[in-house]
Design a protein around this motif. Sequence first.
Motif, PDB file in Angstrom:
ATOM      1  N   GLU A  65       0.825  -1.214   0.000  1.00  0.00           N
ATOM      2  CA  GLU A  65       0.000   0.000   0.000  1.00  0.00           C
ATOM      3  C   GLU A  65       0.854   1.258   0.000  1.00  0.00           C
ATOM      4  N   LYS A 104       2.186   1.827  -3.513  1.00  0.00           N
ATOM      5  CA  LYS A 104       1.169   2.361  -4.436  1.00  0.00           C
ATOM      6  C   LYS A 104       0.934   3.847  -4.181  1.00  0.00           C
ATOM      7  N   GLN A 105       0.894   4.244  -2.929  1.00  0.00           N
ATOM      8  CA  GLN A 105       0.686   5.660  -2.617  1.00  0.00           C
ATOM      9  C   GLN A 105       1.862   6.513  -3.065  1.00  0.00           C
ATOM     10  N   GLN A 120       3.727   5.916  -5.696  1.00  0.00           N
ATOM     11  CA  GLN A 120       3.671   6.034  -7.154  1.00  0.00           C
ATOM     12  C   GLN A 120       2.551   6.959  -7.606  1.00  0.00           C
ATOM     13  N   ASN A 121       1.408   6.929  -6.944  1.00  0.00           N
ATOM     14  CA  ASN A 121       0.259   7.768  -7.311  1.00  0.00           C
ATOM     15  C   ASN A 121      -0.224   8.540  -6.079  1.00  0.00           C
ATOM     16  N   PRO A 122       0.452   9.627  -5.727  1.00  0.00           N
ATOM     17  CA  PRO A 122       0.043  10.352  -4.516  1.00  0.00           C
ATOM     18  C   PRO A 122      -1.305  11.037  -4.645  1.00  0.00           C
ATOM     19  N   ASP A 123      -1.731  11.390  -5.898  1.00  0.00           N
ATOM     20  CA  ASP A 123      -3.009  12.095  -6.080  1.00  0.00           C
ATOM     21  C   ASP A 123      -4.218  11.177  -5.952  1.00  0.00           C
ATOM     22  N   GLN A 124      -4.010   9.879  -6.029  1.00  0.00           N
ATOM     23  CA  GLN A 124      -5.145   8.958  -5.979  1.00  0.00           C
ATOM     24  C   GLN A 124      -5.557   8.592  -4.547  1.00  0.00           C
ATOM     25  N   GLY A 125      -4.805   9.066  -3.573  1.00  0.00           N
ATOM     26  CA  GLY A 125      -5.143   8.749  -2.192  1.00  0.00           C
ATOM     27  C   GLY A 125      -6.376   9.514  -1.735  1.00  0.00           C
ATOM     28  N   LYS A 172      -8.594  12.179  -0.027  1.00  0.00           N
ATOM     29  CA  LYS A 172      -8.360  13.577   0.344  1.00  0.00           C
ATOM     30  C   LYS A 172      -9.282  13.955   1.499  1.00  0.00           C
TER      31      LYS A 172
END
Length: 273
Positions: free
Chosen positions: A134, A137-138, A140-145, A147
């Motif tokens: 996890e 993944k965060q 690699q894609n920080p904007d998909q976490g 908010k």
Amino acid sequence: MEESGYESVLCVKPDVHVYRIPPRATNRGYRAAEWQLDQPSWSGRLRITAKGQMAYIKLEDRTSGELFAQAPVDQFPGTAVESVTDSSRYFVIRIEDGNGRRAFIGIGFGDRGDAFDFNVALQDHFKWVKQQCEFAKQAQNPDQGPKLDLGFKEGQTIKLNIANMKKKEGAAGNPRARPASTGGLSLLPPPPGGKTSTLIPPPGEQLAVGGSLAQPAVAPSSDQLPARPSRAQAGSSSDLSTIFPHVTSGKELPCLGQRKEDEALLSWPVFGA
């Protein structure tokens, strides 16, 4: 997630038994009661190690440490490790050799605490693996976490109690006033039961007493010495008693020390003698 190059030990149990198990006929699970528990096929030491995401169950000789069998575990619970349905001390593991051959064997512990530690060691390892995945993944894609939404929902209101806020501001803005001192300097009162010290002026200075200046005491000079009594005055005992109060007529002195002092005083020369 990259596989680390070192191997860590998760659990070691010195006593484990290995059993041959019959083929499973149905999907209802394995039962330890169908094994020959009083005749284990092998007994030795069990060691659980981890290398990266993989865990390995190793069956080794107690004395020499020679490897008897090894079961790679990629997930838990899964097909690599299964619990039996009728006991918490027995498990079915899938062992593999280097040539790709696989077999299912049964293992059992004599103590329930050893079986519990075996189970928890595998659970903790794969829980850690899940967290690491996890985090990767965060990263690699920080904007998909998820908010954090701090906005008001539709129809949501808040209530402010302004009266209490004014009271608190008034209490903080009006501190308690201290009484003003009458003079330029304010001295603390003396402690209870204490004695006030008397100021002694230095030589040559005057001390103010009651609003007026008191003259310092002057020592008498040699020209102002008291006059000696006359012979007529020295002859009577009554006159001597006035000059020397401790000399009494017709009476003995109370102590020897006082008598010697009086005799010394009477031995002084008298005017006109």
